[in-house]
Design an enzyme around this catalytic site. Structure first.
Site, mmCIF file in Angstrom:
data_model
loop_
_atom_site.group_PDB
_atom_site.id
_atom_site.type_symbol
_atom_site.label_atom_id
_atom_site.label_comp_id
_atom_site.label_asym_id
_atom_site.label_seq_id
_atom_site.Cartn_x
_atom_site.Cartn_y
_atom_site.Cartn_z
ATOM 1 N N LEU A 226 0.905 -1.195 0.131
ATOM 2 C CA LEU A 226 0.026 -0.004 -0.050
ATOM 3 C C LEU A 226 0.925 1.322 -0.086
ATOM 4 O O LEU A 226 2.074 1.315 0.679
ATOM 5 C CB LEU A 226 -0.864 0.052 1.193
ATOM 6 C CG LEU A 226 -1.862 -0.879 1.371
ATOM 7 C CD1 LEU A 226 -2.808 -0.747 2.845
ATOM 8 C CD2 LEU A 226 -2.879 -1.191 0.208
ATOM 9 N N ASP A 227 0.419 2.506 -0.591
ATOM 10 C CA ASP A 227 1.324 3.679 -0.596
ATOM 11 C C ASP A 227 1.374 4.112 0.793
ATOM 12 O O ASP A 227 0.805 3.746 1.692
ATOM 13 C CB ASP A 227 0.592 4.620 -1.320
ATOM 14 C CG ASP A 227 0.501 4.245 -2.923
ATOM 15 O OD1 ASP A 227 1.397 3.467 -3.449
ATOM 16 O OD2 ASP A 227 -0.462 4.896 -3.503
ATOM 17 N N LYS A 228 2.495 4.649 1.065
ATOM 18 C CA LYS A 228 2.653 5.278 2.532
ATOM 19 C C LYS A 228 1.650 5.874 3.036
ATOM 20 O O LYS A 228 1.290 5.667 4.440
ATOM 21 C CB LYS A 228 3.750 6.200 2.363
ATOM 22 C CG LYS A 228 4.187 7.031 3.510
ATOM 23 C CD LYS A 228 5.119 8.130 3.465
ATOM 24 C CE LYS A 228 5.237 8.888 4.747
ATOM 25 N NZ LYS A 228 6.391 9.840 4.653
ATOM 26 N N THR B 240 -1.894 5.428 2.317
ATOM 27 C CA THR B 240 -3.087 4.744 2.274
ATOM 28 C C THR B 240 -3.022 3.785 3.446
ATOM 29 O O THR B 240 -2.193 3.215 3.909
ATOM 30 C CB THR B 240 -3.085 3.718 1.033
ATOM 31 O OG1 THR B 240 -2.988 4.714 -0.331
ATOM 32 C CG2 THR B 240 -4.216 3.069 0.947
ATOM 33 N N ARG C 70 -5.513 5.640 -7.826
ATOM 34 C CA ARG C 70 -5.172 7.023 -7.769
ATOM 35 C C ARG C 70 -5.070 7.285 -9.387
ATOM 36 O O ARG C 70 -5.592 8.528 -9.836
ATOM 37 C CB ARG C 70 -3.876 7.536 -6.903
ATOM 38 C CG ARG C 70 -3.904 7.195 -5.612
ATOM 39 C CD ARG C 70 -2.621 7.245 -4.854
ATOM 40 N NE ARG C 70 -2.162 8.447 -4.852
ATOM 41 C CZ ARG C 70 -0.729 8.801 -4.400
ATOM 42 N NH1 ARG C 70 -0.268 7.482 -4.180
ATOM 43 N NH2 ARG C 70 -0.056 9.882 -4.571
#
Length: 319
Positions: free
Chosen positions: A137-139, A141, A236
């Site tokens: 997961l993105d930082k 998220t 995104r």
């Protein structure tokens, strides 16, 4: 004790023209490309029974055979970082990741990551590639991630991800009012000019996102997205491609838009919201040991609940 790997993969026609090390990285994604190159040079990763070179071109249909001893790739430091564990047994660890936590060490984040945290929580993961992490997961998220605790579990989960049988659903709050849900089927690859960004591009990898409307507000929409694929920044990028960028997304969101007549409080919240409004709410997969389908859910993070509350109040007050 080091584990011995025995894996075989046939190269699909879609990889014709790729370098051997590139194709190997696609077919064995739980190992780094550098490690795979080393195995090719050592003869531990063969093509149709023969040793090749990392730069050799692929013609399609070749049989890759990997027979190697798995040594620990990197000695990452175990760190006592708090984890919100949703589920754990001998095979898998399911975590509800907070905003601000980087998943894997890298440039600018040598430690203090989820990987360092799971190594402290489960020291035997030092013997599993990437400490059992099979997706990211993105930082900023929040939400659910699964970590494999054994090599067998990791192999199973990677195969499920490749087969697109892992179900992943996300909540997002986007800028603009959607009239209906839909599907974005648009390939994603590296942005041609900005290496920090991804983009919809004809040369990218296939990417499919299904989405539906959960709640509409005056100038925003709460949507639920289901992934068929798992490209970097997929939701995104796809939402921005549809011109419904996520609230708080500094990378893909563009210029801030405020609803006409919004209260000063809502304006401040929208201006200062510190991250992309994205949460991994549901995760389902076949358990590597039991063979049964398991499903997990994570409630929205507090900042997203607050954001939705203010958007809801704003919409009700302006009716």
């Amino acid at each position: 004790m080091p584990e011995t790997l025995h894996r075989d993969e046939r190269i699909p026609e879609a990889m014709v023209g790729m370098r051997l090390d590139q194709a190997a990285a696609e077919l064995f994604p739980d190992f780094s490309r550098e490690r795979l190159k080393g195995w090719i040079k050592q003869g531990a990763l063969t093509v149709d029974g023969s040793q090749g070179r990392p730069k050799d071109k692929i013609y399609g249909g070749e049989q890759l055979a990997l027979h190697a001893v798995l040594e620990e790739e990197v000695r990452w430091e175990a760190q006592a970082i708090a984890l919100n564990v949703v589920f754990e047994d001998d095979d898998v660890l399911v975590i509800d990741k907070p905003a601000g936590l980087v998943v894997h060490p890298g440039a600018g984040n040598a430690d203090g990551t989820l990987l360092n945290a799971v190594l402290h929580h489960c020291p035997q993961l030092a013997g599993v590639p990437r400490a059992g992490i099979v997706h990211r997961l993105d930082k900023d998220t929040t939400g659910l991630m699964v970590v494999a605790k054994t090599l067998a579990a990791q192999t199973s989960l990677v195969e499920q991800l490749q087969a697109r049988s892992v179900s992943r659903e996300y909540d997002a709050v986007v800028i603009g009012v959607m009239t209906a849900g839909g599907t974005v089927d648009a390939p994603i690859g590296r942005h041609p000019k900005d290496r920090k960004r991804q983009a919809v591009t004809a040369s990218g990898k296939p990417a499919v996102t299904h989405y539906r409307v959960v709640e509409r507000f005056r100038g925003h929409t709460h949507v639920r997205c289901k992934l068929e694929t798992g490209r970097t920044h997929q939701i995104r990028v796809h939402m921005a491609h549809r011109r419904f960028a996520l609230i708080g997304d500094a990378l893909y969101g563009g210029r801030l838009k405020l609803p006409a007549g919004a209260s000063d409080t809502l304006k401040e919240i929208l201006r200062e919201f510190p991250r992309q409004a994205l949460h991994a709410r549901k995760l389902a997969f076949i358990h590597p040991a039991s063979g049964k389908r398991v499903e997990f859910r994570a409630e929205l993070a507090d900042d997203l609940l607050m954001l939705l509350d203010y958007l809801r109040v704003d919409s009700e007050e302006r009716r």
